[in-house]
Write a protein that holds these residues in place. Structure first.
Motif, PDB file in Angstrom:
ATOM      1  N   MET A   1      48.280 -44.147  22.534  1.00  0.00           N
ATOM      2  CA  MET A   1      47.035 -43.985  23.235  1.00  0.00           C
ATOM      3  C   MET A   1      47.124 -42.751  24.103  1.00  0.00           C
ATOM      4  O   MET A   1      48.202 -42.346  24.513  1.00  0.00           O
ATOM      5  CB  MET A   1      46.689 -45.236  24.015  1.00  0.00           C
ATOM      6  CG  MET A   1      47.477 -45.490  25.262  1.00  0.00           C
ATOM      7  SD  MET A   1      47.075 -47.059  26.017  1.00  0.00           S
ATOM      8  CE  MET A   1      47.547 -48.178  24.744  1.00  0.00           C
ATOM      9  N   ALA A   2      45.983 -42.157  24.383  1.00  0.00           N
ATOM     10  CA  ALA A   2      45.911 -40.958  25.206  1.00  0.00           C
ATOM     11  C   ALA A   2      45.324 -41.338  26.564  1.00  0.00           C
ATOM     12  O   ALA A   2      44.260 -41.942  26.648  1.00  0.00           O
ATOM     13  CB  ALA A   2      45.041 -39.912  24.528  1.00  0.00           C
ATOM     14  N   TRP A   3      46.035 -40.991  27.631  1.00  0.00           N
ATOM     15  CA  TRP A   3      45.623 -41.308  28.997  1.00  0.00           C
ATOM     16  C   TRP A   3      44.883 -40.130  29.615  1.00  0.00           C
ATOM     17  O   TRP A   3      45.001 -39.005  29.131  1.00  0.00           O
ATOM     18  CB  TRP A   3      46.852 -41.668  29.833  1.00  0.00           C
ATOM     19  CG  TRP A   3      47.524 -42.915  29.364  1.00  0.00           C
ATOM     20  CD1 TRP A   3      48.616 -43.010  28.545  1.00  0.00           C
ATOM     21  CD2 TRP A   3      47.137 -44.263  29.644  1.00  0.00           C
ATOM     22  NE1 TRP A   3      48.927 -44.325  28.312  1.00  0.00           N
ATOM     23  CE2 TRP A   3      48.042 -45.109  28.971  1.00  0.00           C
ATOM     24  CE3 TRP A   3      46.114 -44.827  30.397  1.00  0.00           C
ATOM     25  CZ2 TRP A   3      47.945 -46.496  29.046  1.00  0.00           C
ATOM     26  CZ3 TRP A   3      46.024 -46.212  30.461  1.00  0.00           C
ATOM     27  CH2 TRP A   3      46.936 -47.026  29.799  1.00  0.00           C
ATOM     28  N   PRO A   4      44.147 -40.351  30.709  1.00  0.00           N
ATOM     29  CA  PRO A   4      43.345 -39.278  31.320  1.00  0.00           C
ATOM     30  C   PRO A   4      44.153 -38.053  31.751  1.00  0.00           C
ATOM     31  O   PRO A   4      43.636 -36.952  31.757  1.00  0.00           O
ATOM     32  CB  PRO A   4      42.705 -39.935  32.545  1.00  0.00           C
ATOM     33  CG  PRO A   4      42.746 -41.389  32.273  1.00  0.00           C
ATOM     34  CD  PRO A   4      43.928 -41.623  31.387  1.00  0.00           C
ATOM     35  N   ASP A   5      45.414 -38.251  32.107  1.00  0.00           N
ATOM     36  CA  ASP A   5      46.225 -37.121  32.576  1.00  0.00           C
ATOM     37  C   ASP A   5      46.903 -36.361  31.439  1.00  0.00           C
ATOM     38  O   ASP A   5      47.721 -35.486  31.671  1.00  0.00           O
ATOM     39  CB  ASP A   5      47.264 -37.594  33.590  1.00  0.00           C
ATOM     40  CG  ASP A   5      48.281 -38.560  33.008  1.00  0.00           C
ATOM     41  OD1 ASP A   5      48.220 -38.871  31.794  1.00  0.00           O
ATOM     42  OD2 ASP A   5      49.149 -39.034  33.767  1.00  0.00           O
ATOM     43  N   THR A   8      50.636 -39.472  26.587  1.00  0.00           N
ATOM     44  CA  THR A   8      50.421 -40.393  25.479  1.00  0.00           C
ATOM     45  C   THR A   8      51.487 -41.474  25.541  1.00  0.00           C
ATOM     46  O   THR A   8      52.584 -41.258  26.053  1.00  0.00           O
ATOM     47  CB  THR A   8      50.475 -39.677  24.109  1.00  0.00           C
ATOM     48  OG1 THR A   8      51.750 -39.053  23.954  1.00  0.00           O
ATOM     49  CG2 THR A   8      49.379 -38.642  23.980  1.00  0.00           C
ATOM     50  N   SER A   9      51.139 -42.639  25.046  1.00  0.00           N
ATOM     51  CA  SER A   9      52.084 -43.749  25.013  1.00  0.00           C
ATOM     52  C   SER A   9      51.667 -44.703  23.908  1.00  0.00           C
ATOM     53  O   SER A   9      50.623 -44.538  23.286  1.00  0.00           O
ATOM     54  CB  SER A   9      52.121 -44.479  26.362  1.00  0.00           C
ATOM     55  OG  SER A   9      50.912 -45.162  26.584  1.00  0.00           O
ATOM     56  N   SER A  10      52.490 -45.696  23.703  1.00  0.00           N
ATOM     57  CA  SER A  10      52.195 -46.744  22.728  1.00  0.00           C
ATOM     58  C   SER A  10      52.078 -48.071  23.450  1.00  0.00           C
ATOM     59  O   SER A  10      52.720 -48.292  24.478  1.00  0.00           O
ATOM     60  CB  SER A  10      53.326 -46.849  21.695  1.00  0.00           C
ATOM     61  OG  SER A  10      53.433 -45.656  20.973  1.00  0.00           O
ATOM     62  N   ALA A  11      51.253 -48.937  22.907  1.00  0.00           N
ATOM     63  CA  ALA A  11      51.119 -50.298  23.437  1.00  0.00           C
ATOM     64  C   ALA A  11      50.746 -51.196  22.269  1.00  0.00           C
ATOM     65  O   ALA A  11      50.095 -50.757  21.315  1.00  0.00           O
ATOM     66  CB  ALA A  11      50.051 -50.367  24.516  1.00  0.00           C
ATOM     67  N   VAL A  26      51.008 -44.538  34.537  1.00  0.00           N
ATOM     68  CA  VAL A  26      49.620 -44.208  34.842  1.00  0.00           C
ATOM     69  C   VAL A  26      49.101 -45.261  35.812  1.00  0.00           C
ATOM     70  O   VAL A  26      49.301 -46.462  35.601  1.00  0.00           O
ATOM     71  CB  VAL A  26      48.748 -44.189  33.561  1.00  0.00           C
ATOM     72  CG1 VAL A  26      47.286 -44.028  33.889  1.00  0.00           C
ATOM     73  CG2 VAL A  26      49.227 -43.104  32.611  1.00  0.00           C
ATOM     74  N   VAL A  27      48.450 -44.827  36.871  1.00  0.00           N
ATOM     75  CA  VAL A  27      47.920 -45.751  37.874  1.00  0.00           C
ATOM     76  C   VAL A  27      46.440 -45.993  37.598  1.00  0.00           C
ATOM     77  O   VAL A  27      45.652 -45.054  37.547  1.00  0.00           O
ATOM     78  CB  VAL A  27      48.105 -45.196  39.302  1.00  0.00           C
ATOM     79  CG1 VAL A  27      47.444 -46.101  40.317  1.00  0.00           C
ATOM     80  CG2 VAL A  27      49.571 -45.015  39.611  1.00  0.00           C
ATOM     81  N   PRO A  60      41.515 -49.306  14.329  1.00  0.00           N
ATOM     82  CA  PRO A  60      41.658 -48.948  12.915  1.00  0.00           C
ATOM     83  C   PRO A  60      42.298 -47.577  12.722  1.00  0.00           C
ATOM     84  O   PRO A  60      43.070 -47.374  11.795  1.00  0.00           O
ATOM     85  CB  PRO A  60      40.222 -48.959  12.381  1.00  0.00           C
ATOM     86  CG  PRO A  60      39.462 -49.817  13.328  1.00  0.00           C
ATOM     87  CD  PRO A  60      40.136 -49.649  14.661  1.00  0.00           C
ATOM     88  N   SER A  61      42.005 -46.642  13.631  1.00  0.00           N
ATOM     89  CA  SER A  61      42.565 -45.299  13.520  1.00  0.00           C
ATOM     90  C   SER A  61      43.967 -45.217  14.106  1.00  0.00           C
ATOM     91  O   SER A  61      44.662 -44.231  13.927  1.00  0.00           O
ATOM     92  CB  SER A  61      41.671 -44.287  14.234  1.00  0.00           C
ATOM     93  OG  SER A  61      41.733 -44.488  15.640  1.00  0.00           O
ATOM     94  N   GLY A  62      44.351 -46.255  14.862  1.00  0.00           N
ATOM     95  CA  GLY A  62      45.656 -46.238  15.516  1.00  0.00           C
ATOM     96  C   GLY A  62      45.652 -45.423  16.797  1.00  0.00           C
ATOM     97  O   GLY A  62      46.677 -45.238  17.428  1.00  0.00           O
ATOM     98  N   ARG A  63      44.491 -44.935  17.217  1.00  0.00           N
ATOM     99  CA  ARG A  63      44.404 -44.081  18.404  1.00  0.00           C
ATOM    100  C   ARG A  63      43.387 -44.648  19.393  1.00  0.00           C
ATOM    101  O   ARG A  63      42.273 -45.008  19.022  1.00  0.00           O
ATOM    102  CB  ARG A  63      43.956 -42.684  17.986  1.00  0.00           C
ATOM    103  CG  ARG A  63      43.866 -41.702  19.101  1.00  0.00           C
ATOM    104  CD  ARG A  63      44.866 -40.589  18.858  1.00  0.00           C
ATOM    105  NE  ARG A  63      44.671 -39.521  19.819  1.00  0.00           N
ATOM    106  CZ  ARG A  63      45.577 -39.202  20.716  1.00  0.00           C
ATOM    107  NH1 ARG A  63      46.723 -39.845  20.759  1.00  0.00           N
ATOM    108  NH2 ARG A  63      45.377 -38.232  21.550  1.00  0.00           N
ATOM    109  N   LEU A  64      43.792 -44.732  20.642  1.00  0.00           N
ATOM    110  CA  LEU A  64      42.906 -45.150  21.723  1.00  0.00           C
ATOM    111  C   LEU A  64      42.892 -44.040  22.765  1.00  0.00           C
ATOM    112  O   LEU A  64      43.932 -43.506  23.119  1.00  0.00           O
ATOM    113  CB  LEU A  64      43.403 -46.440  22.369  1.00  0.00           C
ATOM    114  CG  LEU A  64      43.434 -47.685  21.490  1.00  0.00           C
ATOM    115  CD1 LEU A  64      44.143 -48.820  22.210  1.00  0.00           C
ATOM    116  CD2 LEU A  64      42.030 -48.094  21.092  1.00  0.00           C
TER     117      LEU A  64
END
Length: 74
Positions: A1-5, A8-11, A26-27, A60-64
């Motif tokens: 996933m992509a965070w605002p800053d 990227t990470s996985s969950a 990320v806070v 479905p795309s694997g990306r958030l």
């Protein structure tokens, strides 16, 4: 996933949003931790959710892509 800053990470689907954010350093602001105040609202792929009561969805795309909501009253 992509965070605002830009991080990227996985969950895993079903993981608590606040835990996923913590693991990514990320806070996400919080308030009541019960879903009623809205302080923890985030936008995930264009959909608003309250991070304190929502879980990471499957994608479905694997990306958030996550954005923090901005409320002029907070």
């Amino acid at each position: 996933m992509a965070w605002p800053d830009g991080r990227t990470s996985s969950a895993l689907p079903g993981q608590d949003w606040l835990q996923a954010a913590h693991e990514a350093a990320v806070v996400i602001p919080t308030g009541c931790l019960g879903g009623s105040c809205g302080a923890c609202e985030i936008e995930v792929n264009g959909r608003m959710v309250r991070a304190c009561i929502a879980t990471v969805p499957s994608s479905p795309s694997g990306r958030l892509t996550v954005s923090l909501a901005s409320d002029p009253f907070w």
